[in-house]
Write a protein that holds these residues in place. Structure first.
Motif, PDB file in Angstrom:
ATOM      1  N   VAL A 109       0.829  -1.208   0.000  1.00 50.34           N
ATOM      2  CA  VAL A 109       0.000   0.000   0.000  1.00 50.34           C
ATOM      3  C   VAL A 109       0.867   1.263   0.000  1.00 50.34           C
ATOM      4  O   VAL A 109       0.483   2.290  -0.578  1.00 50.34           O
ATOM      5  N   LEU A 110       2.034   1.197   0.620  1.00 50.44           N
ATOM      6  CA  LEU A 110       2.945   2.339   0.552  1.00 50.44           C
ATOM      7  C   LEU A 110       3.440   2.556  -0.877  1.00 50.44           C
ATOM      8  O   LEU A 110       3.537   3.699  -1.346  1.00 50.44           O
ATOM      9  N   ALA A 111       3.744   1.454  -1.575  1.00 48.48           N
ATOM     10  CA  ALA A 111       4.168   1.566  -2.970  1.00 48.48           C
ATOM     11  C   ALA A 111       3.042   2.112  -3.842  1.00 48.48           C
ATOM     12  O   ALA A 111       3.268   2.952  -4.727  1.00 48.48           O
ATOM     13  N   LEU A 112       1.811   1.653  -3.598  1.00 44.00           N
ATOM     14  CA  LEU A 112       0.675   2.181  -4.351  1.00 44.00           C
ATOM     15  C   LEU A 112       0.477   3.672  -4.072  1.00 44.00           C
ATOM     16  O   LEU A 112       0.080   4.439  -4.961  1.00 44.00           O
ATOM     17  N   GLY A 113       0.750   4.095  -2.849  1.00 44.41           N
ATOM     18  CA  GLY A 113       0.664   5.508  -2.533  1.00 44.41           C
ATOM     19  C   GLY A 113       1.635   6.338  -3.352  1.00 44.41           C
ATOM     20  O   GLY A 113       1.281   7.419  -3.854  1.00 44.41           O
ATOM     21  N   CYS A 114       2.852   5.853  -3.506  1.00 42.66           N
ATOM     22  CA  CYS A 114       3.837   6.546  -4.353  1.00 42.66           C
ATOM     23  C   CYS A 114       3.355   6.619  -5.797  1.00 42.66           C
ATOM     24  O   CYS A 114       3.487   7.657  -6.468  1.00 42.66           O
ATOM     25  N   PHE A 115       2.777   5.534  -6.276  1.00 36.92           N
ATOM     26  CA  PHE A 115       2.212   5.506  -7.626  1.00 36.92           C
ATOM     27  C   PHE A 115       1.126   6.572  -7.776  1.00 36.92           C
ATOM     28  O   PHE A 115       1.067   7.295  -8.784  1.00 36.92           O
ATOM     29  N   GLY A 116       0.250   6.705  -6.773  1.00 39.64           N
ATOM     30  CA  GLY A 116      -0.815   7.691  -6.838  1.00 39.64           C
ATOM     31  C   GLY A 116      -0.299   9.114  -6.894  1.00 39.64           C
ATOM     32  O   GLY A 116      -0.817   9.948  -7.658  1.00 39.64           O
ATOM     33  N   VAL A 117       0.739   9.428  -6.111  1.00 40.56           N
ATOM     34  CA  VAL A 117       1.311  10.777  -6.110  1.00 40.56           C
ATOM     35  C   VAL A 117       1.902  11.109  -7.473  1.00 40.56           C
ATOM     36  O   VAL A 117       1.699  12.206  -8.022  1.00 40.56           O
ATOM     37  N   VAL A 118       2.646  10.174  -8.052  1.00 39.30           N
ATOM     38  CA  VAL A 118       3.245  10.401  -9.370  1.00 39.30           C
ATOM     39  C   VAL A 118       2.158  10.594 -10.429  1.00 39.30           C
ATOM     40  O   VAL A 118       2.245  11.485 -11.289  1.00 39.30           O
ATOM     41  N   ALA A 119       1.105   9.769 -10.376  1.00 40.53           N
ATOM     42  CA  ALA A 119       0.018   9.880 -11.353  1.00 40.53           C
ATOM     43  C   ALA A 119      -0.692  11.226 -11.229  1.00 40.53           C
ATOM     44  O   ALA A 119      -1.036  11.852 -12.241  1.00 40.53           O
ATOM     45  N   ALA A 120      -0.913  11.685  -9.998  1.00 39.17           N
ATOM     46  CA  ALA A 120      -1.570  12.984  -9.802  1.00 39.17           C
ATOM     47  C   ALA A 120      -0.720  14.107 -10.392  1.00 39.17           C
ATOM     48  O   ALA A 120      -1.248  15.028 -11.036  1.00 39.17           O
ATOM     49  N   GLY A 121       0.590  14.049 -10.192  1.00 42.57           N
ATOM     50  CA  GLY A 121       1.462  15.064 -10.756  1.00 42.57           C
ATOM     51  C   GLY A 121       1.445  15.065 -12.271  1.00 42.57           C
ATOM     52  O   GLY A 121       1.386  16.129 -12.910  1.00 42.57           O
ATOM     53  N   GLY A 122       1.481  13.879 -12.873  1.00 46.91           N
ATOM     54  CA  GLY A 122       1.444  13.790 -14.329  1.00 46.91           C
ATOM     55  C   GLY A 122       0.137  14.299 -14.909  1.00 46.91           C
ATOM     56  O   GLY A 122       0.114  15.034 -15.905  1.00 46.91           O
ATOM     57  N   ALA A 123      -0.988  13.916 -14.296  1.00 44.48           N
ATOM     58  CA  ALA A 123      -2.290  14.378 -14.781  1.00 44.48           C
ATOM     59  C   ALA A 123      -2.429  15.890 -14.634  1.00 44.48           C
ATOM     60  O   ALA A 123      -2.967  16.563 -15.520  1.00 44.48           O
TER      61      ALA A 123
END
Length: 461
Positions: free
Chosen positions: A429-443
């Motif tokens: 879940v910590l790794a998924l959290g990092c994925f979410g932050v990166v995706a939000a920045g890209g979008a």
């Protein structure tokens, strides 16, 4: 009855069955693995195989619909899904079950892309926004009811009923299909069979690598062969598309920042949600000690917002699509990271906050972002846009699902029980959290640049 209402009814009904069969299969995994004497990897392919075909055939199905006619392809997709689901319900071994799931995935992909393009052709303006909001609600009902209904079906009837219910829904859709309006294709263009085949094979090979490489090893000959196949297919696809007068994809569509931004939002939301939909029920059953029906009820904390909030998301999107998109990713990401506190003594009260946060982000974007993305494309390319949009979403979903499954198996020593499963889930879940932050920045970057690029044009008007 108004034909537009028939289109809406058929598409919403079929859209309900597709998420049901995804979430339902995850609850059925323990039962079917025992009955069919399947390994953990084999059982996981029941979910992953469906998603793989769904992702691989979405874009080609949408492109074919634009050329050959949307009703024709929609009916073909529903029939394939129906046959695949029936075969799943009667499968006698894991090989037949996986093959049937592959067929159902192909059918769901074609029906999804063509169904959304049928809606885009039948409705416009505010009516289109409302229709896609209704689509989001139905998708949310499928996500919300899937684990709960499937849990009760598994406990009362058995795991085969999980595949029977979507088959019944698909049968009802077929009864409506003869009354649907025939939306003709673009008859003066040839079908891009070579481009479509290369794209589908390449994407399928790529996803297969993500699924099997952690098991077989990155340098296993079969894995290396699949990598080469994916690369060769990608190179061949680009070469073919550049030379064709009527390519499978319009490169202008791929260069639209708004379309890419909304596609990234949808992909990120599914990448955060689906691994939890698949593996949280197993955690609830194997670690916390719930039965399948209880696990399904607990999952309502995650999935119920998908039913209640698409209308809210549609209202917010009319004022600020960018705020909706970026805010939803960040809200769900916070919920995912908060699951780091999960443990064997977890209760509904300790999980309520994290699961509601995740579900809120999913709920306000379900169906709404679909409409924003597809509406950014010309109506004549609605099928291609729907296929490409859903391909991005399903490919991300399938890759994250495979990666999370492999990570959980590796970190827990291959035993998804006890303290090992808990520690592994916390890391994931910590790794998924990092994925979410990166995706939000890209979008945010894509959607902001789209607004900046159109600002001078607006001022000049």
């Amino acid at each position: 009855m108004n034909r537009r209402i028939l289109v809406l009814t058929a598409v919403l009904l079929s859209s309900l069955s597709f998420p049901l069969t995804i979430t339902g299969a995850s609850v059925a995994l323990p039962g079917l693995a025992g009955d069919l004497d399947a390994s953990l990897t084999g059982a996981q392919w029941v979910v992953t195989g469906y998603n793989l075909c769904f992702a691989a055939f979405l874009a080609f199905g949408g492109s074919l619909a634009d050329l050959l006619g949307r009703r024709r392809l929609y009916v073909a997709g529903v029939v394939a899904f129906l046959v695949g689901s029936v075969l799943c319900a009667v499968a006698g071994n894991i090989g037949v079950l996986i093959a049937a799931r592959l067929l159902a995935g192909v059918g769901a992909a074609v029906a999804t892309a063509t169904g959304q393009s049928l809606l885009a052709a039948a409705f416009d303006g505010q009516a289109r926004a409302r229709v896609f909001g209704a689509l989001g609600t139905i998708l949310g009902i499928g996500l919300a009811c899937g684990p709960t209904v499937s849990g009760f079906l598994v406990d009362v009837v058995g795991w085969r009923a999980v595949f029977g219910v979507p088959a019944v829904l698909a049968g009802l859709v077929l009864l409506l299909c003869p009354a649907l309006p025939a939306v003709p294709g673009v008859g003066d263009k040839a079908v891009d069979w070579s481009g479509g085949s290369l794209f589908t094979v390449g994407l399928g090979a790529l996803i297969w690598v993500f699924v099997e490489a952690p098991v077989l090893g990155l340098f296993h000959p079969v894995v290396l062969g699949a990598v080469l196949l994916a690369v060769a297919s990608a190179v061949g696809f680009v070469r073919v598309e550049r030379r064709r007068r009527a390519p499978m994809f319009d490169l202008a569509l791929l260069g639209d920042r708004a379309f890419l931004g909304y596609s990234l939002v949808a992909a990120a939301m599914m990448g955060l949600l689906v691994p939890l939909l698949v593996y949280l029920p197993s955690y609830f059953i194997d670690v916390i000690g719930l039965d399948a029906a209880q696990a399904g009820l607990w999952m309502l904390m995650l999935t119920l917002p998908s039913v209640l909030l698409p209308g809210v998301g549609a209202a917010v999107s009319r004022r600020s699509p960018r705020l909706l998109s970026i805010g939803a990713i960040l809200v769900s990401t916070v919920g995912v990271v908060a699951l780091v506190t999960i443990g064997p003594a977890a209760t509904p009260w300790t999980l309520l906050g994290p699961l509601l946060l995740i579900g809120t982000g999913i709920g306000v974007t379900t169906g709404v972002v679909d409409g924003l993305a597809i509406s950014s494309a010309p109506t004549a390319q609605a099928g291609t846009a729907a296929g490409l949009f859903n391909t991005a979403r399903l490919a991300t979903e399938t890759v994250t699902l495979a990666t999370v499954g492999s990570a959980l198996a590796f970190l827990s020593g291959g035993h998804l029980v006890g303290d090992g499963f808990t520690d592994a889930l916390r890391t994931v879940v910590l790794a998924l959290g990092c994925f979410g932050v990166v995706a939000a920045g890209g979008a945010n970057l894509l959607l902001r640049q789209k607004v900046d690029a159109t600002a001078p044009h607006r001022r000049s008007r």
